[in-house]
Design a protein around this motif. Structure first.
Motif, mmCIF file in Angstrom:
data_model
loop_
_atom_site.group_PDB
_atom_site.id
_atom_site.type_symbol
_atom_site.label_atom_id
_atom_site.label_comp_id
_atom_site.label_asym_id
_atom_site.label_seq_id
_atom_site.Cartn_x
_atom_site.Cartn_y
_atom_site.Cartn_z
ATOM 1 N N ASP A 1 54.725 35.326 51.397
ATOM 2 C CA ASP A 1 54.001 35.228 52.647
ATOM 3 C C ASP A 1 54.655 36.190 53.624
ATOM 4 O OD1 ASP A 1 54.166 33.464 55.528
ATOM 5 O OD2 ASP A 1 52.200 33.796 54.639
ATOM 6 N N PRO A 2 53.863 36.962 54.385
ATOM 7 C CA PRO A 2 54.477 37.893 55.335
ATOM 8 C C PRO A 2 55.443 37.158 56.262
ATOM 9 C CG PRO A 2 52.112 38.260 55.187
ATOM 10 C CD PRO A 2 52.400 37.013 54.417
ATOM 11 N N GLY A 3 56.689 37.624 56.310
ATOM 12 C CA GLY A 3 57.690 36.952 57.118
ATOM 13 C C GLY A 3 57.927 35.565 56.568
ATOM 14 N N ARG A 4 58.551 35.499 55.411
ATOM 15 C CA ARG A 4 58.732 34.250 54.669
ATOM 16 C C ARG A 4 59.005 33.073 55.598
ATOM 17 N NH1 ARG A 4 60.011 32.484 49.595
ATOM 18 N NH2 ARG A 4 61.246 30.598 49.522
ATOM 19 N N ILE A 5 58.273 31.981 55.407
ATOM 20 C CA ILE A 5 58.415 30.817 56.265
ATOM 21 C C ILE A 5 59.662 30.053 55.832
ATOM 22 C CG2 ILE A 5 57.251 28.796 57.193
ATOM 23 C CD1 ILE A 5 54.615 30.047 56.376
ATOM 24 N N ALA A 6 60.801 30.491 56.361
ATOM 25 C CA ALA A 6 62.086 29.946 55.912
ATOM 26 C C ALA A 6 62.210 28.462 56.224
ATOM 27 C CB ALA A 6 63.227 30.723 56.561
ATOM 28 N N TRP A 7 61.577 28.013 57.289
ATOM 29 C CA TRP A 7 61.756 26.604 57.636
ATOM 30 C C TRP A 7 61.143 25.683 56.587
ATOM 31 C CZ3 TRP A 7 59.104 22.202 59.531
ATOM 32 C CH2 TRP A 7 57.712 22.289 59.542
ATOM 33 N N LEU A 8 60.121 26.171 55.863
ATOM 34 C CA LEU A 8 59.554 25.346 54.794
ATOM 35 C C LEU A 8 60.554 25.139 53.665
ATOM 36 C CD1 LEU A 8 55.903 26.700 54.601
ATOM 37 C CD2 LEU A 8 56.669 24.497 55.502
ATOM 38 N N ASP A 9 61.395 26.141 53.398
ATOM 39 C CA ASP A 9 62.467 25.943 52.424
ATOM 40 C C ASP A 9 63.416 24.849 52.901
ATOM 41 O OD1 ASP A 9 61.664 27.848 50.561
ATOM 42 O OD2 ASP A 9 62.700 29.474 51.591
ATOM 43 N N ALA A 10 63.684 24.836 54.210
ATOM 44 C CA ALA A 10 64.566 23.809 54.761
ATOM 45 C C ALA A 10 63.930 22.423 54.639
ATOM 46 C CB ALA A 10 64.877 24.124 56.225
ATOM 47 N N VAL A 11 62.640 22.324 54.923
ATOM 48 C CA VAL A 11 61.944 21.036 54.789
ATOM 49 C C VAL A 11 61.948 20.593 53.330
ATOM 50 C CG1 VAL A 11 59.758 19.818 55.117
ATOM 51 C CG2 VAL A 11 60.502 21.504 56.791
ATOM 52 N N ARG A 12 61.742 21.545 52.426
ATOM 53 C CA ARG A 12 61.751 21.234 50.997
ATOM 54 C C ARG A 12 63.134 20.735 50.569
ATOM 55 N NH1 ARG A 12 59.767 25.668 49.767
ATOM 56 N NH2 ARG A 12 57.570 25.087 49.887
ATOM 57 N N GLY A 13 64.190 21.359 51.102
ATOM 58 C CA GLY A 13 65.539 20.896 50.796
ATOM 59 C C GLY A 13 65.785 19.500 51.333
ATOM 60 N N PHE A 14 65.320 19.233 52.554
ATOM 61 C CA PHE A 14 65.444 17.898 53.138
ATOM 62 C C PHE A 14 64.706 16.868 52.287
ATOM 63 C CE2 PHE A 14 63.837 14.619 56.103
ATOM 64 C CZ PHE A 14 65.032 14.161 56.630
ATOM 65 N N ALA A 15 63.502 17.228 51.827
ATOM 66 C CA ALA A 15 62.729 16.327 50.969
ATOM 67 C C ALA A 15 63.447 16.075 49.653
ATOM 68 C CB ALA A 15 61.343 16.917 50.712
ATOM 69 N N LEU A 16 64.122 17.084 49.141
ATOM 70 C CA LEU A 16 64.863 16.948 47.892
ATOM 71 C C LEU A 16 65.962 15.898 48.022
ATOM 72 C CD1 LEU A 16 64.919 18.370 45.042
ATOM 73 C CD2 LEU A 16 66.768 19.775 45.967
ATOM 74 N N LEU A 17 66.647 15.882 49.180
ATOM 75 C CA LEU A 17 67.653 14.855 49.431
ATOM 76 C C LEU A 17 67.003 13.474 49.442
ATOM 77 C CD1 LEU A 17 70.419 13.767 50.254
ATOM 78 C CD2 LEU A 17 69.887 14.403 52.620
ATOM 79 N N GLY A 18 65.860 13.360 50.094
ATOM 80 C CA GLY A 18 65.160 12.077 50.123
ATOM 81 C C GLY A 18 64.734 11.617 48.742
ATOM 82 N N ILE A 19 64.291 12.540 47.906
ATOM 83 C CA ILE A 19 63.902 12.200 46.535
ATOM 84 C C ILE A 19 65.091 11.625 45.770
ATOM 85 C CG2 ILE A 19 63.230 13.209 44.309
ATOM 86 C CD1 ILE A 19 60.862 12.900 46.110
ATOM 87 N N LEU A 20 66.258 12.241 45.940
ATOM 88 C CA LEU A 20 67.452 11.738 45.253
ATOM 89 C C LEU A 20 67.836 10.352 45.761
ATOM 90 C CD1 LEU A 20 69.766 12.123 43.272
ATOM 91 C CD2 LEU A 20 71.012 13.388 45.047
ATOM 92 N N LEU A 21 67.786 10.153 47.078
ATOM 93 C CA LEU A 21 68.092 8.835 47.633
ATOM 94 C C LEU A 21 67.122 7.779 47.096
ATOM 95 C CD1 LEU A 21 68.793 9.781 51.363
ATOM 96 C CD2 LEU A 21 70.428 8.712 49.799
#
Length: 404
Positions: free
Chosen positions: A17-37
């Motif tokens: 995506d033009p100008g990679r939406i870096a914050w979505l990677d951060a949200v995905r990482g946050f969700a990954l922590l929730g999945i593990l919990l």
């Protein structure tokens, strides 16, 4: 190059995506922590026990931890991941339109690869897989959502609500109380197989659970499709880019969604803090419906809260720490299953049932911190995670640059 044989340049255009939406990677990482919990209780003990609400046998910090995960985590993060899956679908669809590529072909390959990953995960690593369901739900999304289309909110709500009506009907048709010993016997069988069985016995049991779980798609699939479509709608409406200057309205939106979702979830706890996952009566149906109504609202509350937080200087620096794990979400998700089953199952270190509930939260944080460190190390050397590279290779049928 024929449309059926994508080349690397086209693949790069579709993926980015033009100008990679870096914050979505951060949200995905946050969700990954929730999945593990959420999943850790099912890694360290019987899966059915993890699905039975707040354990009445627990007390003190163990009960507090169990209640915290049940109220604030369970059901809220698979929906957040589903939302992000829909966003990713829309991003790829936009990229294919720019590249004048055959999105249907590309995404069909992507879903077939995901289905294979899901089957391998469910049968070889852990029975709590969600990837296969995502592959099936993605196929429905591909069939229904056209380029530039904005899914209607009323239709999304109707699709999500359909299985809730089914649950309500099953509650009304309740044939009477379940055998009180049935759940205890099922939990004891799981504990024996997972905690003491060899790999072959566990693999056979996983196959049995996978076959049983296909029936559960009647409920899970429409909800996943609805959350995917909601992710597409959020992207088409401009919400997948955080505001440059977060406003009070952004914070109020996040707080309102989260509060309503929390109220519905707590109402379910008030009706009954425990449920029998093997039967549905009026009470358990009411609890299930309240939880399933509260989960997507709390999920959206998390999403918009993170979006607002990213717009703040300190918030962005904090959330950016999650981004490396989010860029390798598939590798890390499968890695969590590998780490935990090797540690806790009988064919591994055999620690099944030995980690107190209160200690599961710091354990999850420690595992996730290790994954964050590994993700940063890996991405300093490679463009993407190992499973992400394989997924893209299978999607495009072309060699893609892997080493940074």
């Amino acid at each position: 190059m024929a449309a059926s044989d994508p080349d690397p340049a086209m693949a790069a255009s579709v993926e980015s995506d033009p100008g990679r939406i870096a914050w979505l990677d951060a949200v995905r990482g946050f969700a990954l922590l929730g999945i593990l919990l959420m999943n850790l209780e099912a890694f360290t003990g019987p899966y059915l026990q993890a699905m039975s609400g707040i354990d009445p046998a627990l007390s003190g910090l163990d009960r507090l931890a169990d209640a915290f995960v049940y109220v604030f985590v369970q059901g809220k993060f698979w929906t957040l991941f589903s939302l992000l899956f829909g966003v990713g679908f829309a991003l790829m669809q936009d990229g294919a339109h720019r590249a004048r590529a055959d999105f249907g072909l590309i995404y069909s390959r992507r879903l077939m690869a995901l289905a294979v990953f899901g089957l391998a995960h469910a049968l070889l690593l852990w029975e709590g897989d969600i990837l296969f369901t995502y592959a099936v739900a993605g196929a429905v999304l591909l069939w229904r959502v056209r380029a530039d289309a904005v899914p209607r909110l009323a239709r999304i709500i109707a699709v999500y609500a359909a299985p809730l009506l089914l649950i309500a009907l099953m509650g009304l048709l309740d044939a009477g109380p379940a055998e009180p010993q049935a759940l205890a016997d099922a939990i004891a069988r799981e504990a024996r197989i997972q905690g003491a069985g060899g790999y072959a016995e566990v693999a056979v049991w996983r196959l049995e659970k996978f076959a049983q779980g296909l029936g559960g798609l009647v409920v899970l699939l429409p909800m996943a499709v609805a959350m995917f479509a909601l992710g597409v709608r959020l992207h088409r409406s401009g919400f997948t880019r955080p505001p440059e200057r977060p406003t009070r309205a952004d914070a109020v939106r996040a707080l309102a969604l989260f509060t309503v979702g929390l109220a519905l979830t707590l109402a379910g706890v008030a009706v009954s803090p425990t449920v029998d996952p093997l039967s549905i009566d009026m009470r358990s149906a009411a609890v299930g419906i309240l939880n399933l109504l509260g989960a997507p609202l709390m999920c959206l509350g998390y999403f918009f809260a993170l979006r607002w937080l990213w717009g703040l200087g300190r918030g962005r620096r904090l959330l950016a720490c999650f981004a490396p794990a989010g860029r390798m979400a598939l590798s890390n998700y499968l890695g969590q299953s590998l780490i935990c089953t090797v540690l806790f199952y009988g064919y591994g270190a055999g620690l099944f049932g030995q980690l107190p509930r209160a200690w599961q939260i710091p354990f999850a944080l420690a595992v996730f911190a290790a994954q964050l460190a590994f993700s940063r190390w890996w991405l300093a050397r490679f463009r993407m995670g190992p499973m992400e590279h394989l997924w893209r290779r299978l999607t495009y049928g072309a060699r893609l640059k892997f080493v940074s």
